[in-house]
Design an enzyme around this catalytic site. Structure first.
Site, PDB file in Angstrom:
ATOM      1  N   HIS A   1       1.460   0.260  23.330  1.00  5.15           N
ATOM      2  CA  HIS A   1       2.283  -0.846  23.216  1.00  5.15           C
ATOM      3  C   HIS A   1       2.714  -0.956  21.856  1.00  5.15           C
ATOM      4  O   HIS A   1       3.512  -1.921  21.400  1.00  5.15           O
ATOM      5  CB  HIS A   1       1.427  -2.136  23.510  1.00  5.15           C
TER       6      HIS A   1
ATOM      7  N   ASP B   1       3.209   1.629  28.774  1.00  8.28           N
ATOM      8  CA  ASP B   1       2.496   0.265  28.189  1.00  8.28           C
ATOM      9  C   ASP B   1       1.531  -0.278  28.809  1.00  8.28           C
ATOM     10  O   ASP B   1       2.209  -0.950  30.087  1.00  8.28           O
ATOM     11  CB  ASP B   1       3.683  -0.088  27.640  1.00  8.28           C
TER      12      ASP B   1
ATOM     13  N   SER C   1       7.083  -6.941  20.600  1.00 12.31           N
ATOM     14  CA  SER C   1       6.415  -7.629  21.671  1.00 12.31           C
ATOM     15  C   SER C   1       6.646  -9.158  21.462  1.00 12.31           C
ATOM     16  O   SER C   1       7.598  -9.697  21.716  1.00 12.31           O
ATOM     17  CB  SER C   1       5.006  -7.421  21.240  1.00 12.31           C
TER      18      SER C   1
END
Lengths: 266, 1149
Positions: A246, A217, A96
């Site tokens: 996620h 996600d 991320s």
């Protein structure tokens, strides 16, 4: 400076392999997020683990609100860590937020990275004319104000959403690390993330990338992975994990590990 | 004509409208006829995370302490507001013309600077910046942003006067407003530890002198970081011309050039200071689109001139200077997506320039995406070298700093005393106080204002004619005049300082009083809300410093500066009067709080009196006492921190008590231990050097008699290792002993570990024991083993990781036995730590900090044995095995008497047997009738007494077990079958290969013990009741007895219990209720009834409620056992009273 930094960011080097693997955690977690992943790679890699300066496990005094206004400061941190450790080439796994950092780092020092593995990566979280990032500005503002109003409540609401898969222990773990972050820092970092826009510079990446994306996600729509592949400058592959959420490294390490292994061996 | 509020609101964005509403509220509260700019200022200062206040904080002059200057500002605003004529209250005082004009002005300003407006729009509409230029006119009604709103209000002469009176220059504030507020906010957070590495923060003091050319264009936010990075590129030797790449690149470029033109080049190194920016963006645009070459040519010429000058000056030795040529967006070179030929000439021109003036010329530009740049570089392949370009990724757009704005309000949600939390500017305005959620109430405010007035009256040297109009302004006017002249500033400012200090003191006093009295519920309520743990940390030191400041600074100032002021006793008097006045009211008002406050208030009034009587009344007494008061007030009333602390404390206490409990528990056991084996334990202490092995062996043997071989090898290993380490003492050699206990018998392992701790280190307290598997498993309730396993993960670790916990314990007890159970289930961190520890002799915690484990004994256990052979061969049919015993519950045991009237087959069976009487006990309380049925139906097999029988029963009983036992097996299986178990086994093997000694444990012989117990029980029973009455023992009971025997430290404890407790109860049962061969006596576990929870209400079939033995034996010494037995007898008698009714039931055919 180097040692101070290494200590401040809890840098750890484990494993006995030749090659070097950097595991960089994302927003709301710390290096413990990798604890189900990295042991699988210790026989083959020297693994560098560290905390982002915004993580709850780092002394909040180190978080300079003036400095960490853009992702570049985080890139500086990453590169400084690698330099301090004398790394001259490594594979990088970023989740991320750290995926963004990894992209930028590889643009700045392409020779340093042999491979980027980007888990749940997104160049831009906000929607744009012909780009679907998953969030609207208004939505985001709402999130921010919710964070401001009651951080704990927000954490408790957000964590299961982010984890996606129904794994209570993971939700608990993520909530823990998320709540560990000082709320003002958390909000600040959030804003930084949502203000960042890497779309224009993806082409500058020359390092081969592997985009790891879960089937569903909340933070990153599936189209983003495609966007990344089309725009990243290097040779890029996409791996879709048959799970949700996620945080696949927390919720589905068994699925993620073979994918990582494959991606790293290529 | 004043404008209605609603009309004015329409012109404002939400944020600004909120500010306006606040202003209207201020006006309404003061019963003013109109809402003016002053009201707006007052409101703007009071909003939490006020932009204006932030700006003021940054714009204020450094000469004076910020708090005081703010105090002065608040005062002057307040006074100016006081001067406005009040009328009867209007619902919504309409907007005055001046304020409306300000709004109009700000609207115009914003329209004049469409970039900023569109930047704002950009985020909502996702509009591209590039096509935004044309459409500013379309917006018919511009919503005024808060920033512009504030800027226009500052234009208002009355407002600037008010600010001027407080020593602010409104132009400074404006300047501060349009600059990123981050600089200030962050200064609070970047402490000494992490010094700002990049000094790119723009100092406002410099720019203030440059002059204020309001209005600025946009892009005030977020350029720091980008500018810094651009600067970094430009410093480089090659590739020094930054080409910003990214969606936000244009913004960044604009920000950079603007800050350069404004002369703020703090982010540039000394070499680059004094750069001149020349932008040819427009000219290039015109050139590309219209072919208009003229302007471009002019510009180029101009630039050449400058460049010549620069190089000349370099030749003359003067460094610095240079030109940054901004060619703007690279896209501007494209005409409908194509690079025309004319562009080539331009590019060539620039290339030529670069060649000539390479050292003094920087090109700078921006491009939205790399793709566009690629097109460009395809056409001009050498461009990167020719222009010396460096592609600089720009990732961040503006407004990432909104976070900084909202910071204080965010913190506020975490701080119970929102108002008290030191906001970035570290002050609280008296005016703003009114608007904040927690503040003084009207009453207190009134009092406060009276006192302020009193102080000001005294402070002013001018005689007072009219309190309202003359008194206050006179001082302020003086201050204002002095500031403007710039003469004697220090003196007046000090006067101001003192006054403000006084005012501040008063304000704090009243704030505190008010908070104590009127906001108590609020405090408590707020305390309940989840306050972050950082609150006390953040809040407390701030207070401390504040206190220190005020107490250290003010008196000295006062003493040195005002020796000649006329003495005045007026201040303390007034405040005294007020206080007493207030005090009395208090006592009436709030009874519960009165006492507390009373004390404080008395402390308040008391001190000034004392001081006055003790010294000559002089002016500097009051301030000093004020400070004292402040001190006491703070000491006693800093409630928020106290409250939080107490919460914290409570938690800690809780934790403490838990650990204490735990300690007590271990002590208890160790006490027992000491009692039983005191001589050996103590004696061995001395004998170590000679007969290490023997003494260790002796103690261990005593503890765990049944593990012969294991005990032998443990003592052998330990003594050997110790000897070998001892011989190389002094040299840095490994001194840690690693043992692994494999196989079953958990209790035995633990017992050996604790015995080792005692033998080697003197006490069982030196046993650090962690069950590595317990992290995931919640401990079973009511389990016998629960009592010794107070080390539930949550209790012990509390958010620590296991390795951190171990490291902390080791730090506490550097000589100890570390006992890690179920090492095979350790998580990765622990594994890693263990790996490293066994290799290096240093145990790392999760942060990598290492702690030496020399002289420690580390014992890891695992039920897994290599090859699993031993386990399997032991797994021949067993009735009682370890998992089952570990699941033992500490329930009460009952003797139940039933009859065997119906079942013929049963009648011929006598003797004792162990069987499963499960439902019987469960329903015992529920239904009497049912009981008999179930008892009968659940008796599935019978056996004879004696060893032979038991053997038989063992095999038979196995048929019965599965139902319950599969569950347990499953549960045990679960923990093993983690997704990465295959990995864990590999690790375990590797780890175990490094251990000094592996010791295999035999399973505990439960069946043998069970036989013994059954024999014992039946002999007891036969002795007291007779051999013709059958006795049935519930399996659950058996499990309990076995568990107790397993756990009990003292040999013969179970035998004692059997004789003293069970035997007697049998006797009593026989006595009271003449048992015949027709009846069946059952020993059942009273399911769900936990020991210690006495259950005297058990009626019906229940004859006896025995104190359940396992914990009984485990916890009590023999003496205590006796007493407990007496207790139990008393209760038994009670129960027996109800027997007559039972008899009837029993004798039924």
């Amino acid at each position: 400076m180097g040692n101070v930094l290494l200590e401040a960011l809890n840098v750890r080097v484990v494993g006995s392999g030749e090659k070097i693997l950097v595991l960089a955690h994302g927003f709301g977690t710390d290096q413990s997020a990798w604890q189900r992943i990295f042991p699988l790679f210790t026989p083959y890699y020297r693994i560098i683990l560290f905390d982002l300066v915004c993580a709850g496990s780092v002394n909040p005094d180190y978080f300079d609100f003036r400095r960490y206004t853009t992702l570049d400061a985080y890139v500086d941190d990453l590169l400084n860590i690698l330099d301090a450790l004398g790394v001259n080439r490594c594979a990088y796994v970023g989740h991320s937020f750290s995926a963004m950092v990894g992209i930028l780092a590889s643009i700045r020092r392409p020779e340093l990275f042999s491979k980027l593995i980007l888990i749940g990566a997104s160049p831009r979280f906000l929607n744009d004319k012909d780009y679907h990032g998953g969030f609207d500005q208004g939505e985001i503002e709402k999130v921010f104000s919710a964070m401001e109003a009651n951080y704990e409540a927000w954490v408790n609401g957000f964590a299961p959403l982010a984890v996606g898969a129904d794994v209570p222990t993971v939700v608990r773990e993520f909530s823990r690390t998320l709540f560990n972050m000082r709320p003002d820092i958390s909000l600040f970092v959030c804003r930084t993330v949502f203000n960042s826009d890497l779309r224009g510079i993806l082409g500058l990446v020359r390092v081969p990338c592997c985009i790891v994306q879960t089937a569903k996600d909340v933070s990153v729509p599936a189209s983003v992975a495609e966007y990344l592949r089309n725009h990243l400058g290097g040779r890029t592959t996409i791996e879709i994990l048959r799970t949700e959420g996620h945080l696949p490294h927390l919720s589905a390490p068994a699925l993620l590990a073979p994918v990582l292994r494959r991606a790293l061996s290529r | 004509m004043p404008t209605p509020v609603t009309a004015a609101r329409q012109c404002l964005t939400e944020e600004s409208a909120r500010a306006l509403d606040e202003a209207v509220a201020v006006a309404r509260r003061r019963s003013h006829a109109q809402t003016t700019s002053l009201h707006a200022v007052s409101a703007l200062l009071s909003i939490p995370s006020s932009t204006l206040r932030d700006a003021c904080a940054r714009a204020r002059s450094i000469a004076y302490p910020s708090r005081l200057q703010f105090r002065a500002l608040e005062l002057s605003v307040g006074v100016s507001l006081d001067r406005l004529p009040s009328s009867k209250t209007v619902e919504d005082p309409p907007i005055s013309n001046s304020l409306m004009a300000a709004i109009k002005r700000s609207q115009a300003n914003q329209r004049r600077h469409p970039e900023s407006y569109h930047l704002q729009q950009l985020h909502s509409n996702n509009n591209n910046i590039n096509n935004a230029t044309g459409c500013s006119q379309t917006a018919a009604l511009l919503k005024v942003e808060l920033k512009y709103f504030i800027l226009s209000i500052l234009d208002d002469p009355i407002v600037s006067r008010v600010f001027g009176e407080a020593g602010f220059r409104s132009c400074d504030i404006k300047l501060a407003l349009v600059h990123p507020p981050v600089t200030h906010v962050s200064s609070r957070f970047s402490r000494t530890r992490c010094p700002p590495i990049f000094l790119c923060n723009l100092t406002d003091s410099v720019s203030g002198q440059v002059g204020f050319n309001f209005p600025f264009s946009c892009q005030e936010d977020g350029f720091d970081e980008n500018c810094r990075r651009i600067g970094e590129v430009m410093v480089k030797k090659s590739g020094k011309s930054p080409l910003l790449v990214g969606v936000c690149a244009m913004e960044a470029l604009r920000g950079f050039t603007e800050s350069l033109t404004r002369g703020k080049s703090g982010f540039l190194d000394g070499d680059l200071a004094g750069l001149i920016v020349i932008s040819i963006e427009k000219e290039v645009n015109e050139f590309v689109t219209e072919g208009n070459e003229e302007k471009l040519g002019l510009k180029m010429k101009e630039m050449k001139g400058i460049l010549e000058k620069c190089t000349a000056s370099v030749g003359g030795g003067g460094g610095g200077g240079g030109v940054v040529l901004n060619f703007g967006d690279l896209k501007g070179l494209f005409l409908e997506g194509v690079l025309s030929d004319s562009v080539s000439s331009l590019v060539l021109k620039l290339t030529g320039l670069m060649e000539v003036y390479r050292r003094k010329l920087w090109l700078i530009g921006a491009v939205e995406t790399v793709e566009i740049y690629r097109k460009f570089s395809d056409k001009f392949p050498n461009i990167e070298i020719d222009w010396d370009l460096h592609l600089l990724p720009i990732t961040s757009s503006k407004s990432s700093f909104d976070g900084a704005h909202s910071k204080s309000s965010l913190m506020k949600s975490f701080v119970p005393f929102g108002g008290f939390f030191p906001t970035p500017s570290d002050f609280r305005s008296p005016l703003s106080g009114r608007n904040q959620s927690i503040t003084r109430c009207n009453l207190c405010n009134e009092k406060y204002e009276q006192e302020v007035a009193a102080i000001l009256k005294v402070g002013s040297t001018v005689s007072v004619a009219d309190q309202h109009s003359e008194n206050l302004p006179s001082w302020l006017r003086m201050a204002a005049v002095d500031t403007s002249k710039g003469e004697d500033v220090a003196k007046t400012k000090d006067g101001e300082t003192m006054l403000s200090a006084k005012v501040l003191g008063l304000q704090k006093k009243w704030d505190d009083i008010c908070q104590r009295l009127h906001h108590m519920p609020a405090i408590y309520k707020l305390n309940l809300t989840p306050a972050g743990p950082q609150v006390p940390i953040v809040g407390a030191p701030q207070f401390a410093t504040e206190k220190k400041q005020s107490s250290s600074e003010d008196p000295s100032i006062n003493e040195s500066r005002f020796p000649s002021q006329s003495p005045s006793t007026q201040i303390p008097r007034t405040s005294e009067a007020e206080n007493t006045n207030f005090q009395s009211r208090l006592l009436v008002d709030v009874s519960s709080l009165a006492q507390q406050t009373d004390k404080v208030v008395r402390g308040f009034t008391h001190q000034p009196q004392q001081n006055l009587s003790g010294r000559n009344p002089s002016l500097f007494v009051p301030p000093v006492t004020t400070d004292l008061k402040l001190g006491t007030m703070y000491a006693s009333t800093s409630q928020e921190s106290n409250n939080l602390k107490s919460l914290d404390h409570k938690e800690r206490l809780q934790r403490g008590s838990i650990s204490a409990e735990f300690d007590a528990n271990t002590k208890n056991t160790s006490y027992q231990f000491a009692q039983s084996s005191s001589c050996s334990g103590l004696a061995t202490g001395e004998q170590f050097d000679q007969g290490d092995y023997k003494s260790i062996r002796k103690v261990l043997d005593e503890k765990v008699g049944w593990q012969d071989e294991a005990v032998n090898s443990v003592s052998q290993a330990v003594s050997q290792l110790r000897r070998s380490y001892g011989s190389c003492r002094g040299i840095s050699c490994k001194g840690d002993i690693w043992l692994t206990f494999l196989g079953p018998d958990r209790v035995g392992k633990r017992r050996i570990a604790s015995a080792l701790a005692e033998v080697l280190f003197g006490s069982q307290e030196y046993l650090i024991s962690v069950d590595l598997s317990s992290q995931d498993k919640g401990s079973q309730s009511n389990s016998i083993f629960e009592c010794q396993e107070l080390n539930g993960y949550d209790v012990k670790f509390r958010g620590k990781t296991v390795s951190d916990f171990i490291a902390a314990e080791v730090r506490k007890k550097p000589h100890s036995v570390i006992f890690l159970e179920n090492v095979d289930e350790a998580d990765y961190y622990v594994r890693h730590s263990l790996d490293q520890a066994i290799r290096t002799g240093k145990f790392p915690d999760s942060h990598g900090r290492e702690i030496g484990i020399n002289n420690m004994v580390l014992i890891t256990t695992s039920t897994i044995t290599k090859g699993n052979t031993t386990v399997f061969f032991e797994k021949k049919p067993m009735k009682f095995y370890e998992e089952r015993i570990l699941g033992a519950k500490s329930w009460q045991i009952q003797i139940v008497v039933g009859s065997i009237s119906d079942d013929v087959s049963r009648s011929n069976v006598t003797g004792t047997r162990v069987t499963k009487i499960k439902e019987a006990s469960a329903s015992a309380f529920v239904n009497k009738r049912k009981l008999i049925d179930t008892v009968e139906s659940s008796e599935l097999e019978k056996t004879d007494t004696g060893e032979r029988v038991c053997k038989a029963s063992r095999s038979c009983l196995d048929l019965n077990l599965p139902v319950e036992d599969t569950d347990e097996d499953l549960k045990l299986g679960e923990s093993d079958s983690e997704s990465l178990s295959e990995n864990s086994e590999g690790w375990l093997e590797e780890f175990l290969s490094q251990v000094d000694k592996k010791i295999l444990f035999k399973p505990f012989d439960f069946d043998g013990l069970a036989n013994k117990i059954v024999k014992e029980v039946s002999s007891q029973f036969q002795r007291t009741v007779g051999s013709e009455v059958p006795l049935e023992i519930d399996q659950e009971v058996m499990v309990q007895i076995l568990a107790a025997a397993w756990l009990s430290e003292r040999k013969g404890a179970v035998e004692d219990w059997l004789e003293k407790v069970l035997g007697r109860s049998f006797a009593e049962a026989q006595q009271k209720y003449h048992l015949t061969s027709q009846s069946v006596v059952q020993l059942v576990a009273c399911e769900g009834v936990v020991v210690n929870e006495q259950a005297p209400e058990l009626t019906g079939y229940l004859l006896f409620s025995l104190p359940a033995l396992p914990r009984f034996i485990y916890n009590l010494t023999f003496l205590e056992l006796k007493i407990a037995f007496k207790d139990w007898k008393g209760k038994m008698l009670l129960i027996l009273c109800k027997l007559s009714w039972c008899d009837q039931l029993m004798n039924r055919p």
